[in-house]
Enzyme design. Structure first.
Site, PDB file in Angstrom:
ATOM      1  N   HIS A  75      -4.904 -30.761 -20.852  1.00 54.31           N
ATOM      2  CA  HIS A  75      -5.168 -31.517 -19.496  1.00 54.31           C
ATOM      3  C   HIS A  75      -3.837 -32.520 -19.265  1.00 54.31           C
ATOM      4  O   HIS A  75      -3.631 -32.591 -17.971  1.00 54.31           O
ATOM      5  CB  HIS A  75      -6.600 -32.273 -19.752  1.00 54.31           C
ATOM      6  CG  HIS A  75      -7.435 -31.396 -19.928  1.00 54.31           C
ATOM      7  ND1 HIS A  75      -8.186 -30.504 -19.043  1.00 54.31           N
ATOM      8  CD2 HIS A  75      -8.437 -31.232 -21.148  1.00 54.31           C
ATOM      9  CE1 HIS A  75      -9.187 -29.800 -19.814  1.00 54.31           C
ATOM     10  NE2 HIS A  75      -9.263 -30.318 -20.947  1.00 54.31           N
ATOM     11  N   ASP A  93      -9.293 -23.970 -18.053  1.00 55.81           N
ATOM     12  CA  ASP A  93      -8.988 -25.275 -18.003  1.00 55.81           C
ATOM     13  C   ASP A  93      -7.908 -25.707 -17.256  1.00 55.81           C
ATOM     14  O   ASP A  93      -7.893 -26.376 -16.196  1.00 55.81           O
ATOM     15  CB  ASP A  93      -8.839 -25.959 -19.104  1.00 55.81           C
ATOM     16  CG  ASP A  93     -10.122 -26.295 -20.151  1.00 55.81           C
ATOM     17  OD1 ASP A  93     -11.023 -26.338 -19.651  1.00 55.81           O
ATOM     18  OD2 ASP A  93      -9.860 -26.415 -21.584  1.00 55.81           O
ATOM     19  N   HIS A 128     -14.581 -27.352 -16.065  1.00 58.84           N
ATOM     20  CA  HIS A 128     -15.036 -26.357 -15.832  1.00 58.84           C
ATOM     21  C   HIS A 128     -15.797 -25.998 -14.232  1.00 58.84           C
ATOM     22  O   HIS A 128     -16.012 -24.981 -13.875  1.00 58.84           O
ATOM     23  CB  HIS A 128     -16.181 -26.162 -16.908  1.00 58.84           C
ATOM     24  CG  HIS A 128     -15.470 -26.281 -18.255  1.00 58.84           C
ATOM     25  ND1 HIS A 128     -16.150 -27.003 -19.025  1.00 58.84           N
ATOM     26  CD2 HIS A 128     -14.181 -26.348 -18.435  1.00 58.84           C
ATOM     27  CE1 HIS A 128     -15.581 -26.725 -20.379  1.00 58.84           C
ATOM     28  NE2 HIS A 128     -14.114 -26.611 -20.002  1.00 58.84           N
TER      29      HIS A 128
HETATM   30 ZN   LIG Z   1     -12.444 -26.540 -21.229  1.00 58.83          ZN
END
Ligand SMILES: [Zn+2]
Length: 294
Positions: A265, A242, A79
């Protein structure tokens, strides 16, 4: 041109997973430094560059680490990285006295406020951009992430998600990234979790700092936060936040089109690994600044 911040700023808040109170301090950095993280609570900890090849874990958040020294790790950087990308900060030193970037409200809003409070300082060197020249794709079942050349300048992103929980369901979002669209459309969207997962995470020693103050909590068709959502499609917008934070681990802003379905991710990191493993797929170029000085 490249930019850093005008002055040092610092703030304290808890880490989402450790529950520890952690101080984060943002300091100006020289031309060409990029984004550098430094733990101040460990003796002789090496600074860690915010680059895709220094990522050591991607399960619940993106974690940077020093290879060969496991305790020198910094988690939940995404973030903050998104805020640095969106606000056009090239060079900055981030000092923290714990293993995790504080969570604040679960979005990038607080980091944007900190960066705006200290101000953006132009430096006497051209900005570097990574221009994607060939398509690069990572697939995992129905999930995928890909980068394509952008016929226009800058970065545009398109993302879709699909969750069984009825409060989320299917959502899609597209954005042509500028400092303005970042702030008005992406920066404020919070992270989210499912009520049924919280107990498991806690038993694993994770989410110790999680609360309705820093995450949306979903129970199938219900949102447990008393004020509800900030925007009806806050979930897909947060996932895009993200993506942006993870893509800034390229080391420079991208000139590309990103497409993704149910990205995470791990896929985001694999995408950069694949891009940089193919020397004909990208090129580093200098360009004039697209962000007006603030
Ligand atoms: Zn996040």
């Amino acid at each position: 041109m490249q930019h850093t911040i005008c002055n040092t700023v610092s703030e304290i808040d808890i880490g989402l997973h450790t529950g520890q109170r952690i101080r984060i301090c943002l300091q100006p950095a020289d031309i060409g430094c990029g984004v550098l993280f430094q733990r101040t609570d460990l003796s002789n900890a090496s600074p860690i560059p915010a680059l895709y090849n220094h990522v050591i874990d991607t399960k619940l958040s993106t974690v940077l680490g020093e290879k060969g020294r496991l305790e020198n790790r910094i988690s939940t950087i995404e973030h903050l990285m998104a805020a640095l990308y969106g606000c056009g900060i090239d060079n900055i030193l981030i000092l923290i006295d714990g293993p995790e970037i504080p969570i604040f409200d679960g979005s990038s809003s607080f980091f944007v406020s900190l960066l705006e409070h200290t101000g953006r300082k132009q430096q006497n060197a051209p900005r570097k951009i990574i221009k994607v020249l060939e398509p690069v794709c990572i697939k995992q079942g129905d999930f995928f992430v890909k980068l394509l050349p952008n016929p226009h300048s800058g970065l545009s992103l398109s993302l879709s998600i699909n969750f069984a929980a009825r409060a989320v369901g299917q959502q899609t979002y597209h954005i042509d990234l500028t400092s303005d669209t970042f702030k008005k459309e992406l920066s404020f969207n919070r992270t989210f979790t499912f009520l049924e997962d919280i107990e498991t995470l806690r038993q694993m020693g994770l989410a110790q700092g999680g609360s309705l103050e820093n995450a949306i909590v979903i129970d199938d068709n219900r949102i447990l936060n008393s004020h509800g959502l900030r925007t009806p499609d806050e979930f897909v917008r947060h996932k895009m936040l993200d993506v942006l934070g993870d893509l800034y681990l390229a080391g420079s802003p991208l000139e590309a089109c990103f497409y993704g379905h149910c990205s995470g991710h791990t896929l985001n990191n694999q995408l950069l690994q694949k891009l940089f493993s193919c020397s004909t797929a990208w090129q580093k170029i200098c360009t004039t600044d697209k962000h007006p000085p603030s």
